[in-house]
Design an enzyme around this catalytic site. Sequence first.
Site, PDB file in Angstrom:
ATOM      1  N   SER A  53       3.749   7.518  11.724  1.00 59.89           N
ATOM      2  CA  SER A  53       5.094   7.962  12.190  1.00 59.89           C
ATOM      3  C   SER A  53       6.319   7.771  10.942  1.00 59.89           C
ATOM      4  O   SER A  53       7.431   7.942  11.146  1.00 59.89           O
ATOM      5  CB  SER A  53       5.604   6.737  13.228  1.00 59.89           C
ATOM      6  OG  SER A  53       5.122   5.412  12.815  1.00 59.89           O
ATOM      7  N   ASP A 114      -1.110  -0.524  19.375  1.00 60.17           N
ATOM      8  CA  ASP A 114      -1.902  -1.335  17.993  1.00 60.17           C
ATOM      9  C   ASP A 114      -3.295  -0.598  17.845  1.00 60.17           C
ATOM     10  O   ASP A 114      -4.128  -0.786  18.422  1.00 60.17           O
ATOM     11  CB  ASP A 114      -1.974  -2.622  18.471  1.00 60.17           C
ATOM     12  CG  ASP A 114      -2.638  -3.763  17.661  1.00 60.17           C
ATOM     13  OD1 ASP A 114      -2.775  -3.138  16.238  1.00 60.17           O
ATOM     14  OD2 ASP A 114      -2.824  -4.752  17.688  1.00 60.17           O
ATOM     15  N   TYR A 238       0.969  -7.217  -7.459  1.00 59.83           N
ATOM     16  CA  TYR A 238       0.194  -5.978  -6.742  1.00 59.83           C
ATOM     17  C   TYR A 238      -0.991  -5.957  -7.037  1.00 59.83           C
ATOM     18  O   TYR A 238      -1.995  -6.479  -6.017  1.00 59.83           O
ATOM     19  CB  TYR A 238       1.239  -4.783  -6.976  1.00 59.83           C
ATOM     20  CG  TYR A 238       0.682  -3.776  -5.656  1.00 59.83           C
ATOM     21  CD1 TYR A 238       1.783  -3.834  -4.400  1.00 59.83           C
ATOM     22  CD2 TYR A 238      -0.518  -3.054  -5.670  1.00 59.83           C
ATOM     23  CE1 TYR A 238       1.239  -2.895  -3.567  1.00 59.83           C
ATOM     24  CE2 TYR A 238      -0.720  -2.434  -4.509  1.00 59.83           C
ATOM     25  CZ  TYR A 238       0.168  -2.228  -3.572  1.00 59.83           C
ATOM     26  OH  TYR A 238      -0.348  -1.477  -2.539  1.00 59.83           O
TER      27      TYR A 238
END
Length: 398
Positions: A53, A114, A238
């Site tokens: 999405s 989910d 990261y």
Amino acid sequence: MGLTVVPAPLQRGFLFLNAHPAGCARNVQRMVAQAKKAGPGSGLGTVLVIGSSSGYGLASLVSAIFGHGAKAMSVCFERPAEKERTASAGWYNLAEVHRLAASEGRQVATINGDAFSTTIKQQTMAMLKERFGKVDCLVYSIASPRRTDPTTGHTFASVLKPIDAPYISKSVNLETDQVIAANVLPASEAEIQATTKVMGGEDWAYWVEALRHAGLLATGFRTVAYSYIGPRSTHPIYRAGTIGRAKDHLETTAHRLDYHLKATLGGGAWVSVNKALITQAASAIPVVPLYISLLYRVMKTHGSHEDTCEQIIRLFRDHLGPGKAPVLDEQGRIRLDDRELEPQIQVEVARLFEQVDTANLTTISDYAAFKREFRQLFGFEVDGVDYSQPVEVDVLLA
Ligand code: NAD
């Protein structure tokens, strides 16, 4: 006709609690035009996108459907509208994908829920059997702060922290627009494990297993999950931090899946290392918004900047499309971050990173564009939208 309102941005801190349906629809229309222009129009068969999405998942879905004529099944976790409260941006993005696909006779179905749960996997398998049949390509693009393990019921929360030593670096406070010193304390062993549980490869492998179990893996089945490496300056937070450990697990999972898929179906599994881009997930990582603001300025100046759609167009065109053998680095990864990591680009970004402070933030970086692009992710400040007009907020996702 449902309820129409004039949605104004509703913010908590730098985050948006609502979205504008017309702005989100515009964003998707632009992506669809990009995908159509670049793609061959056919060839990808049936595609399943998990995390479809927004960000890289949305770009993958749009590219597959409109650039490669794919039939597509998508899974996301978005909020529908409730009375006057708008739906989430991802909901409106997918509603527009559905509307455009239907108007052109293309096939797409979405399950909202989910993706980590067994129920959603079962529902997806059932819908695939009913509407699409075997899957040729699975794109796994979830970015989530937590995951409930379907076997134990335990919920794990991911953290964005360094490992072993604190990370001190310049960062930008997205609420006050001040350049500050971020000091992030190292993660505990439990936090490292939890982040790997959420953002590692376990759930990706469960999806492949669910497809195999349901007899839905097509001959030549291919799957890809997304990762990031970035420059040395962000490695402590990261790549060498908790999220990096999760990405290491994703890569190990790719090798394991690849081995089995090659042997059984002549298929494959890969991690694609993508460029840093403005998405809801990326903006939550300390230092990354400042790095992206400088990176965008430098890459735009050099003419090498790409957006999510352009990255994914390149992924299908050069690596994953029919008849293409992915070009891999020595660790077996697809690299779409090659232009970001070019030495010339990184030297310039590092020089600007040294110089940047609150006073020069908007002149030496693309920070203003970063903020605007972030608002646009929620459908606000999108060109061509008349924000004075009431819009219907209760839009169907089908
Ligand atoms: P994003 O926040 O834009 O999108 C996340 C997607 O995951 C959304 O579609 C959301 O609905 C879905 N999602 C979240 N939790 C879910 C759940 N429980 N069930 C179903 N769907 C769920 O994120 P993004 O930045 O596009 O990140 C996607 C992937 O790309 C991540 O693996 C990320 O590490 C990777 N990546 C991102 C960047 C970047 O700079 N943004 C760079 C390289 C790689």
